[in-house]
Motif scaffolding. Structure first.
Motif, PDB file in Angstrom:
ATOM      1  N   LEU A  75       0.837  -1.047   0.068  1.00 39.34           N
ATOM      2  CA  LEU A  75      -0.050  -0.006   0.034  1.00 39.34           C
ATOM      3  C   LEU A  75       1.052   1.264  -0.046  1.00 39.34           C
ATOM      4  O   LEU A  75       1.808   1.522   0.703  1.00 39.34           O
ATOM      5  CB  LEU A  75      -0.908  -0.062   1.257  1.00 39.34           C
ATOM      6  CG  LEU A  75      -1.776  -1.102   1.463  1.00 39.34           C
ATOM      7  CD1 LEU A  75      -2.541  -1.226   2.681  1.00 39.34           C
ATOM      8  CD2 LEU A  75      -2.712  -1.383   0.228  1.00 39.34           C
TER       9      LEU A  75
ATOM     10  N   ASN B  52      -7.021   2.703   3.287  1.00 33.03           N
ATOM     11  CA  ASN B  52      -6.066   1.367   3.611  1.00 33.03           C
ATOM     12  C   ASN B  52      -6.338   0.696   4.896  1.00 33.03           C
ATOM     13  O   ASN B  52      -6.153  -0.741   4.785  1.00 33.03           O
ATOM     14  CB  ASN B  52      -4.784   1.825   3.679  1.00 33.03           C
ATOM     15  CG  ASN B  52      -4.000   2.182   2.588  1.00 33.03           C
ATOM     16  OD1 ASN B  52      -4.461   1.786   1.295  1.00 33.03           O
ATOM     17  ND2 ASN B  52      -3.194   3.209   2.291  1.00 33.03           N
TER      18      ASN B  52
ATOM     19  N   ILE C  50      -8.949  -1.893   3.143  1.00 39.75           N
ATOM     20  CA  ILE C  50      -8.142  -2.701   2.282  1.00 39.75           C
ATOM     21  C   ILE C  50      -7.595  -3.722   3.341  1.00 39.75           C
ATOM     22  O   ILE C  50      -7.688  -4.976   2.898  1.00 39.75           O
ATOM     23  CB  ILE C  50      -7.254  -1.960   1.403  1.00 39.75           C
ATOM     24  CG1 ILE C  50      -7.661  -1.099   0.545  1.00 39.75           C
ATOM     25  CG2 ILE C  50      -6.098  -3.036   0.921  1.00 39.75           C
ATOM     26  CD1 ILE C  50      -6.880  -0.164  -0.561  1.00 39.75           C
ATOM     27  N   THR C  51      -7.010  -3.232   4.168  1.00 37.02           N
ATOM     28  CA  THR C  51      -6.504  -4.193   5.256  1.00 37.02           C
ATOM     29  C   THR C  51      -7.476  -5.184   5.829  1.00 37.02           C
ATOM     30  O   THR C  51      -7.263  -6.411   6.075  1.00 37.02           O
ATOM     31  CB  THR C  51      -5.759  -3.533   6.371  1.00 37.02           C
ATOM     32  OG1 THR C  51      -4.735  -2.854   5.670  1.00 37.02           O
ATOM     33  CG2 THR C  51      -5.165  -4.616   7.356  1.00 37.02           C
TER      34      THR C  51
ATOM     35  N   ILE D 172      -1.015  -7.822   3.335  1.00 34.01           N
ATOM     36  CA  ILE D 172      -0.464  -6.474   3.162  1.00 34.01           C
ATOM     37  C   ILE D 172       0.831  -6.740   3.547  1.00 34.01           C
ATOM     38  O   ILE D 172       1.405  -6.880   4.684  1.00 34.01           O
ATOM     39  CB  ILE D 172      -1.245  -5.483   3.743  1.00 34.01           C
ATOM     40  CG1 ILE D 172      -2.506  -5.484   3.666  1.00 34.01           C
ATOM     41  CG2 ILE D 172      -0.545  -4.289   3.596  1.00 34.01           C
ATOM     42  CD1 ILE D 172      -3.248  -5.162   2.157  1.00 34.01           C
TER      43      ILE D 172
ATOM     44  N   GLU E  26       3.049  -0.564   4.115  1.00 31.28           N
ATOM     45  CA  GLU E  26       2.094   0.473   3.846  1.00 31.28           C
ATOM     46  C   GLU E  26       2.783   1.586   4.157  1.00 31.28           C
ATOM     47  O   GLU E  26       3.449   1.878   5.209  1.00 31.28           O
ATOM     48  CB  GLU E  26       0.991   0.373   4.973  1.00 31.28           C
ATOM     49  CG  GLU E  26      -0.047   1.420   5.204  1.00 31.28           C
ATOM     50  CD  GLU E  26      -1.093   1.043   6.178  1.00 31.28           C
ATOM     51  OE1 GLU E  26      -2.030   1.913   6.290  1.00 31.28           O
ATOM     52  OE2 GLU E  26      -1.168  -0.016   6.550  1.00 31.28           O
TER      53      GLU E  26
ATOM     54  N   PHE F 297      -1.265  -1.150  -4.304  1.00 30.36           N
ATOM     55  CA  PHE F 297      -2.628  -0.425  -4.545  1.00 30.36           C
ATOM     56  C   PHE F 297      -2.007   0.991  -3.956  1.00 30.36           C
ATOM     57  O   PHE F 297      -1.707   1.326  -2.966  1.00 30.36           O
ATOM     58  CB  PHE F 297      -3.516  -1.037  -3.289  1.00 30.36           C
ATOM     59  CG  PHE F 297      -4.854  -0.680  -3.642  1.00 30.36           C
ATOM     60  CD1 PHE F 297      -5.758  -1.674  -4.156  1.00 30.36           C
ATOM     61  CD2 PHE F 297      -5.573   0.422  -3.391  1.00 30.36           C
ATOM     62  CE1 PHE F 297      -7.144  -1.447  -4.386  1.00 30.36           C
ATOM     63  CE2 PHE F 297      -6.808   0.893  -3.947  1.00 30.36           C
ATOM     64  CZ  PHE F 297      -7.606  -0.084  -4.352  1.00 30.36           C
TER      65      PHE F 297
ATOM     66  N   THR G 289      -2.704   5.027  -3.495  1.00 31.60           N
ATOM     67  CA  THR G 289      -3.827   5.924  -3.183  1.00 31.60           C
ATOM     68  C   THR G 289      -3.108   7.257  -2.829  1.00 31.60           C
ATOM     69  O   THR G 289      -3.453   8.301  -2.247  1.00 31.60           O
ATOM     70  CB  THR G 289      -4.577   5.795  -1.806  1.00 31.60           C
ATOM     71  OG1 THR G 289      -3.412   5.380  -0.680  1.00 31.60           O
ATOM     72  CG2 THR G 289      -5.447   4.526  -1.830  1.00 31.60           C
TER      73      THR G 289
END
Length: 406
Positions: free
Chosen positions: A176, A188, A191-192, A202, A205, A231, A233
């Protein structure tokens, strides 16, 4: 000032001044000036700063919709007069400009904001003054407001379908990367939670300040993780630096694809397709989306702003929002926000993205999810869609793995 600190300052000021603020406003509803042959609306976008790369074109698409509506007779016999303000990529400035539009310009509605930090900053201003904001950008969900209509995607219409797509392709080890403010951090967390419930891992991050141009460390950490996919963002022009470092690190769309939720055609043009070809995006609209309404929209936008100017999801959602407001006003036979809200449920529009319908209960809209792949020509081609518009679920009530997130 960092986005989070600025936002906290705005929220604190709002909490400390529940009855009045620096402009001397009160909790009473602001009354729009509809006495003449025009009705004013606010356009509130970052025309300068790190977010201008994305928001100037949203302002332009709002103006296109207004021009089209005026050319066809306006709304309730009145021509729309846009008042444009620059949020300057600064959250307290967004709040100040929102207050001006409502109290001084006496607009009937405001269209704009992009980042969740800007939306969070203006939310108490619109609620206190009982004035309407139409917000056109995908966001992290977990929010509803009686004075905001959300015409971009909420989580179950963008992020969840993107994760479902990665899972279907066997890409289960995810890294992430995001900007350090409200939307990426909340997204996030979601998502997690999804990953834990769906056999995904994951691996890392990382966050960078909004506007950051230093990504060598993050790119190297991503490479060392040996993730299946990233991913992304990140927001604004930070994406330019990130994808250049990504390529410099030897990472490609084939070796480690990136799925982005804030990169559309305008950002692709700014970053350069040589850095993005083959990478994935998750949206509800692309310039290449099939349909007569989109053909008309793309032609009109390019005719007004230039043949080399692409259209994008947030631009389309902003354009659509003006038409939805028009339909609500005409159904209500009034510009009064309370009557407009009461008339909103079930309003439909044949938008460039396809048919959209307003869910009056949540003030979000039904939207079709689309995964796209960026081409060498800078356009994004759809590789998957949800088949039909998805009912908005901003609090993810329909997903057991999301319990407790809000």
């Amino acid at each position: 000032m960092a986005g989070g600190a600025a936002l906290a300052a705005v929220v604190m000021l709002s909490a400390c001044g529940a009855k009045t603020d620096a402009a001397g406003s009160s909790d009473e509803a602001a009354k729009a000036d509809v006495s003449g042959d025009t009705v004013k609306v606010g356009l509130l976008n970052s025309l300068s700063g790190t977010m201008a790369i994305s928001e100037v074109t949203v302002r332009d698409s709002l103006k296109l919709a207004i021009d089209e509506i005026n050319a066809s007779g306006g709304v309730l016999g009145k021509k729309i007069r846009p008042i444009s303000e620059d949020g300057a990529s600064d959250w307290p400035t967004f709040a100040e400009k929102a207050q001006k539009l409502i109290k001084e310009d006496r607009v009937a509605a405001t269209f704009g904001c992009w980042t969740s930090a800007s939306r969070k900053a203006v939310k108490p201003v619109f609620e206190k003054n009982k004035s309407l904001l139409f917000y056109p950008v995908q966001y992290e969900g977990l929010e509803e407001s009686p004075y905001i209509f959300y015409t971009g995607a909420t989580t179950n219409q963008q992020i969840v379908p993107a994760l479902d797509y990665l899972k279907s392709k066997g890409l289960k080890k995810i890294y992430l990367v995001g900007s350090d403010y409200v939307f990426p951090r909340t997204a996030n967390k979601e998502i997690t939670a999804y990953a834990k419930a769906n056999g995904m891992t994951i691996l890392g991050e990382d966050y960078a300040p909004l506007g950051s141009t230093e990504f060598s460390t993050i790119a190297n950490k991503v490479k060392a993780s040996k993730a299946d996919a990233v991913f992304n963002t990140l927001n604004g022009d930070s994406n330019v630096a990130f994808f250049k470092e990504y390529k410099s690190a030897g990472l490609t769309a084939k070796s480690m694809p990136v799925v982005s939720v804030s990169i559309a055609e305008e950002e692709v043009k700014s970053i350069g397709s040589q850095y993005l070809a083959g990478q994935l995006t998750a949206w509800n609209y692309y310039q290449t989306t099939a349909g007569a309404a989109n053909t008309k929209f793309v032609k009109a936008y390019k005719a007004k702003y230039g043949a080399d100017k692409p259209t994008s999801d947030p631009m389309e959602a902003a354009y659509t929002s003006v038409y939805l407001w028009k339909a609500m006003v005409e159904k209500a036979k009034s510009f009064d926000p309370e009557k407009v809200k009461a008339a909103s449920d079930g309003i439909t529009f044949d938008a460039p993205e396809g048919k959209v319908t307003v869910d009056g209960a949540s003030q979000h809209i039904y939207k079709t999810a689309r995964i796209g792949e960026i081409g060498t020509d800078g356009l994004i081609k759809e590789v998957w869609n949800s088949g039909k518009p998805i009912k908005p679920d901003p609090y993810l009530k329909g997903y057991s793995w999301a319990s407790g997130l809000s």
